[in-house]
Design a protein around this motif. Structure first.
Motif, short mmCIF file in Angstrom:
data_model
loop_
_atom_site.label_atom_id
_atom_site.label_comp_id
_atom_site.label_asym_id
_atom_site.label_seq_id
_atom_site.Cartn_x
_atom_site.Cartn_y
_atom_site.Cartn_z
N SER A 231 -18.58 55.88 59.33
CA SER A 231 -18.38 55.20 58.04
C SER A 231 -19.51 55.52 57.08
CB SER A 231 -18.29 53.68 58.25
OG SER A 231 -17.16 53.34 59.00
N LEU A 232 -20.73 55.50 57.57
CA LEU A 232 -21.87 55.86 56.72
C LEU A 232 -21.79 57.32 56.28
CD1 LEU A 232 -24.72 53.99 58.64
CD2 LEU A 232 -23.68 53.34 56.44
N LEU A 233 -21.38 58.17 57.19
CA LEU A 233 -21.22 59.59 56.85
C LEU A 233 -20.13 59.79 55.79
CD1 LEU A 233 -22.13 62.52 57.54
CD2 LEU A 233 -20.22 62.56 59.15
N LEU A 234 -18.99 59.10 55.96
CA LEU A 234 -17.90 59.22 55.00
C LEU A 234 -18.26 58.61 53.64
CD1 LEU A 234 -14.75 58.53 57.20
CD2 LEU A 234 -15.47 60.71 56.21
N ALA A 235 -19.11 57.59 53.65
CA ALA A 235 -19.55 57.00 52.38
C ALA A 235 -20.39 58.01 51.60
CB ALA A 235 -20.35 55.73 52.64
N ARG A 236 -21.15 58.80 52.30
CA ARG A 236 -22.01 59.80 51.66
C ARG A 236 -21.25 61.09 51.38
NH1 ARG A 236 -25.59 61.55 48.58
NH2 ARG A 236 -27.37 62.70 49.36
N HIS A 237 -20.33 61.45 52.28
CA HIS A 237 -19.55 62.70 52.16
C HIS A 237 -18.07 62.38 52.35
CE1 HIS A 237 -23.30 64.93 52.42
NE2 HIS A 237 -23.61 64.20 53.46
N PRO A 238 -17.39 61.95 51.28
CA PRO A 238 -15.97 61.57 51.40
C PRO A 238 -15.09 62.76 51.83
CG PRO A 238 -16.84 61.00 49.22
CD PRO A 238 -17.89 61.80 49.92
N ILE A 239 -13.95 62.41 52.36
CA ILE A 239 -12.99 63.43 52.77
C ILE A 239 -12.52 64.16 51.51
CG2 ILE A 239 -10.71 63.84 53.77
CD1 ILE A 239 -11.30 61.32 55.52
N GLY A 240 -12.73 65.45 51.47
CA GLY A 240 -12.36 66.23 50.30
C GLY A 240 -11.07 66.99 50.50
N ALA B 207 -7.07 66.72 54.44
CA ALA B 207 -7.00 65.34 54.92
C ALA B 207 -5.98 65.16 56.04
CB ALA B 207 -6.68 64.40 53.76
N GLY B 208 -4.83 65.81 55.93
CA GLY B 208 -3.81 65.69 56.96
C GLY B 208 -4.26 66.23 58.30
N ARG B 209 -4.81 67.44 58.27
CA ARG B 209 -5.31 68.03 59.51
C ARG B 209 -6.46 67.21 60.08
NH1 ARG B 209 -6.43 74.20 58.64
NH2 ARG B 209 -6.83 73.53 56.53
N LEU B 210 -7.31 66.69 59.21
CA LEU B 210 -8.43 65.87 59.65
C LEU B 210 -7.93 64.60 60.33
CD1 LEU B 210 -11.51 65.72 59.71
CD2 LEU B 210 -11.40 64.55 57.51
N MET B 211 -6.90 63.98 59.75
CA MET B 211 -6.36 62.76 60.34
C MET B 211 -5.77 63.05 61.72
SD MET B 211 -3.24 60.29 59.21
CE MET B 211 -2.07 61.56 59.63
N VAL C 269 -7.94 57.76 56.30
CA VAL C 269 -6.89 58.62 55.73
C VAL C 269 -5.61 57.83 55.57
CG1 VAL C 269 -5.48 60.69 56.05
CG2 VAL C 269 -7.92 60.75 56.59
N ARG C 270 -5.18 57.12 56.61
CA ARG C 270 -3.92 56.37 56.53
C ARG C 270 -3.98 55.28 55.47
NH1 ARG C 270 -3.19 53.60 61.07
NH2 ARG C 270 -5.14 54.21 62.04
N LYS D 242 0.06 69.01 56.42
CA LYS D 242 -0.45 69.96 55.44
C LYS D 242 -1.14 69.29 54.26
CE LYS D 242 3.23 73.16 56.62
NZ LYS D 242 4.50 73.72 56.16
N LEU D 243 -1.18 67.97 54.23
CA LEU D 243 -1.80 67.25 53.12
C LEU D 243 -3.23 67.72 52.92
CD1 LEU D 243 -1.58 64.80 51.09
CD2 LEU D 243 -2.72 63.50 52.89
N ASP D 244 -3.56 68.07 51.71
CA ASP D 244 -4.89 68.58 51.42
C ASP D 244 -5.83 67.47 50.97
OD1 ASP D 244 -6.86 70.59 51.22
OD2 ASP D 244 -6.43 70.87 49.10
N ARG D 245 -5.59 66.92 49.79
CA ARG D 245 -6.50 65.95 49.21
C ARG D 245 -5.91 64.55 49.20
NH1 ARG D 245 -10.66 68.48 46.64
NH2 ARG D 245 -10.36 70.68 46.17
N LEU D 246 -6.79 63.57 49.31
CA LEU D 246 -6.39 62.17 49.20
C LEU D 246 -6.45 61.79 47.72
CD1 LEU D 246 -8.33 60.57 52.17
CD2 LEU D 246 -5.90 61.12 52.04
N GLU D 247 -5.32 61.93 47.05
CA GLU D 247 -5.26 61.57 45.64
C GLU D 247 -3.84 61.14 45.30
OE1 GLU D 247 -4.86 66.13 44.02
OE2 GLU D 247 -6.83 65.23 44.13
N ALA D 248 -3.72 60.35 44.26
CA ALA D 248 -2.42 59.86 43.83
C ALA D 248 -1.57 61.01 43.32
CB ALA D 248 -2.59 58.79 42.75
N THR D 249 -0.29 61.01 43.72
CA THR D 249 0.62 62.05 43.24
C THR D 249 1.84 61.46 42.56
OG1 THR D 249 1.77 62.13 45.37
CG2 THR D 249 -0.03 63.69 45.02
#
Length: 151
Positions: free
Chosen positions: A13-22, A25-29, A69-70, A141-148
């Motif tokens: 959580s601390l790592l993600l706060a400093r370095h958010p998922i860019g 995202a799908g593969r990471l999840m 991610v979810r 295949k989802l790349d970025r966590l952003e509104a579409t």
């Protein structure tokens, strides 16, 4: 051992706060869920306290990545007018699945033992991960966590 998943969760959580998922995202999840399953198998088979603690730490860290991610997808991909209802149903299913999973695992452990139950849970996680990756290629295949969606 009880604190190990929380330590892993806090660390990631601390790592993600400093370095958010860019990206990716799908593969990471899916990778995090698979890692959760692998760490669960390692924990189930381990006879070493340090290995068990390390495996549980990885379980907590992998779970947080999956949850981030979810949860982000539920918020970002749901239209504004539906967000409250979708979030409520999502939380209901998450809470219920956790309780049912604990019941199922406890019942299975009483029947076959703790080690086979933990290993089966890890294997089940890997099987479901592979199935979902095939059933939901867009999510994989989802790349970025952003509104579409446009409201």
């Amino acid at each position: 051992m009880r604190a190990a998943p929380a330590v892993g969760a806090l660390a990631i959580s601390l790592l993600l706060a400093r370095h958010p998922i860019g990206r990716h995202a799908g593969r990471l999840m899916f990778g995090a869920v698979a890692l959760f399953g692998i760490a669960t198998i390692i924990f189930g088979l381990s006879r070493s306290l340090p290995v068990s603690i390390a495996a549980l730490t990885v379980v907590g860290a992998a779970d947080v990545v999956s949850v981030v991610v979810r949860s982000s997808l539920v918020q970002l991909q749901t239209p504004d007018y539906m967000r409250g209802r979708v979030s409520a149903v999502n939380m209901l299913f998450i809470g219920t699945s956790n309780q049912l999973g604990e019941f199922e695992s406890g019942t299975l452990a009483a029947l076959v033992g703790a080690v086979p139950t933990a290993v089966a849970g890890g294997i089940g996680t890997l099987v479901v991960t592979l199935l979902w990756m095939g059933f939901f290629p867009t999510l994989r295949k989802l790349d970025r966590l952003e509104a579409t969606s446009e409201d």
